[in-house]
Design an enzyme around this catalytic site. Sequence first.
Site, short mmCIF file in Angstrom:
data_model
loop_
_atom_site.label_atom_id
_atom_site.label_comp_id
_atom_site.label_asym_id
_atom_site.label_seq_id
_atom_site.Cartn_x
_atom_site.Cartn_y
_atom_site.Cartn_z
N ARG A 1 47.13 36.70 45.28
CA ARG A 1 48.37 35.91 45.35
C ARG A 1 49.55 36.69 44.77
NH1 ARG A 1 49.31 30.06 42.28
NH2 ARG A 1 51.48 29.77 42.93
N GLU B 1 46.29 46.61 43.95
CA GLU B 1 44.85 46.37 43.94
C GLU B 1 44.65 44.90 43.65
OE1 GLU B 1 41.34 46.43 41.02
OE2 GLU B 1 42.33 48.38 40.93
N CYS C 1 37.28 44.41 38.45
CA CYS C 1 37.59 44.31 39.87
C CYS C 1 36.46 44.82 40.74
CB CYS C 1 38.87 45.06 40.19
SG CYS C 1 38.94 46.70 39.47
#
Length: 517
Positions: free
Chosen positions: A244, A265, A302
């Site tokens: 977002r 990223e 991540c």
Amino acid sequence: MTLSGDLLIGGANVRGSAATFAAVNPANGSPMQPSFAGATREQIDQAASLAWDAFPVYKETSLEDRARFLEAIAEGILALGDELVLRAIEETGLPRGRIEGERARTVGQLRLFAKEVRDGAFQELRFDPADADRKPVAKPDLRLRNIALGPVAVFGASNFPLAFSVAGGDTASALAAGCPVIVKAHSAHPGTSALVGKAVVGAVAISGLPRGTFALLFDVGFEVGQTLVADHRIRAVGFTGSRRGGTALMKIASERKQPIPVYAEMSSINPVILYPNALLGRGAEIGKSFAASLTLGAGQFCTNPGLIIAIEGAGLDAFIESAAATLAEAPAQNMLTGGICEAYRKGVARLLAASSVSLISSGKNGTAHQASAALFQTTAAAFLANPELQEEVFGAAGLIVRCHDDSELRRVVESLEGQLTIALHVDAEDVAAASQMIPQLELLAGRLLVNGFGTGVEVSPAMVHGGPYPATSDGRSTSVGTLAIYRFLRPVSYQDFPVGLLPTPLKDVQAAARVQK
């Protein structure tokens, strides 16, 4: 070093004039001192103006001076000693070993880019000599080099207070390219950011560089970041965070009079494909290793392995039994912020509520500020029918997709979005089947690995930390490793320039010719 809660603009402490905020200890929810004040539009304009003024000087610094500057930042960070480590622990809830390891990685990145700068190959110097006798048209003299894009806005990440923050990979690679940097610090660890920011400012002064080469801004909301990306003097963006947030910045950048690249990223569930023979031979072992990787750092990476894809059978059953048992003993862990913890709980609740998903195992309960690991399973048919099952749950939550056969497994893989990593677990007997999948996997991820999990990202010239959208906004780039410098460069060709007008690197015709060869 006394923390003042000030912005760093033009090498000086500047008190922000916008809303104030304080870091919150994630272990107990208590606020920390001092308070930090956000930057106003006028202060953002000041930082951007100084960066733009610094750019023509900084981009033409000698490679040796630029390399020494990066090394001076590294030395300044180390000189902070335990003050930095203790503040980072308090602001993030991460253990000392993790913070010290991340500090070493940050310093290592800076030194690696210093080496890259000294080498000079990133300039891509090319020389194509003139030929006045060429027929029917004379050939011009052409010389090429990469130049820095301009001032770069860097956004500190929530989950890496050092390595992806103020002096992390985005900042190091942008400075290495010759770009001034303005960092928007993450509000979760402002004290850590301020300490590192002071080290960078000190290195700017020691190196005799323009005072606009670096700035550090704070903000409790989104205005500073949005204003920076929209500013005409900012020429690129480095971002690590949510899909977002990344797409919002991409929209702002694309709507500018002069659009700019946003290297964001964003989200990845990092699929792990388990092949039958590997499962039969060592399913329990893989299950235990998976659980350890899933829960590492409360799953706040991540590259966390959030999706397991495998064909049903005794090997998968052994994997599940082992992973479930290991996770059941996993203690609840502090998450980086209350907001991240709440988002993780909502993601787990969403999976619990899905009729096609069942809970296999969960970790031990903890305090109100902690989160427990969770492992779910579903069928391939359900996964293919419900795209929302691909949505990232940032934290220690994993989903196993049970496939009937290889054909169904391949359909699941083909349905995936872009990823940072995809891991394969194979034995010798699986290699033939796995090799048929590689071309498809190359289209889906920036890093493929065998018999491991993606949670370790080596800082290396051969590393790619990126991938097709939505893993990143530009799958041609990486945010880790020396190739990251190319995000902040562009080529310029110089035709028929007299030597006196040429940039210094292109004046040495013989050296340029050697590079071309």
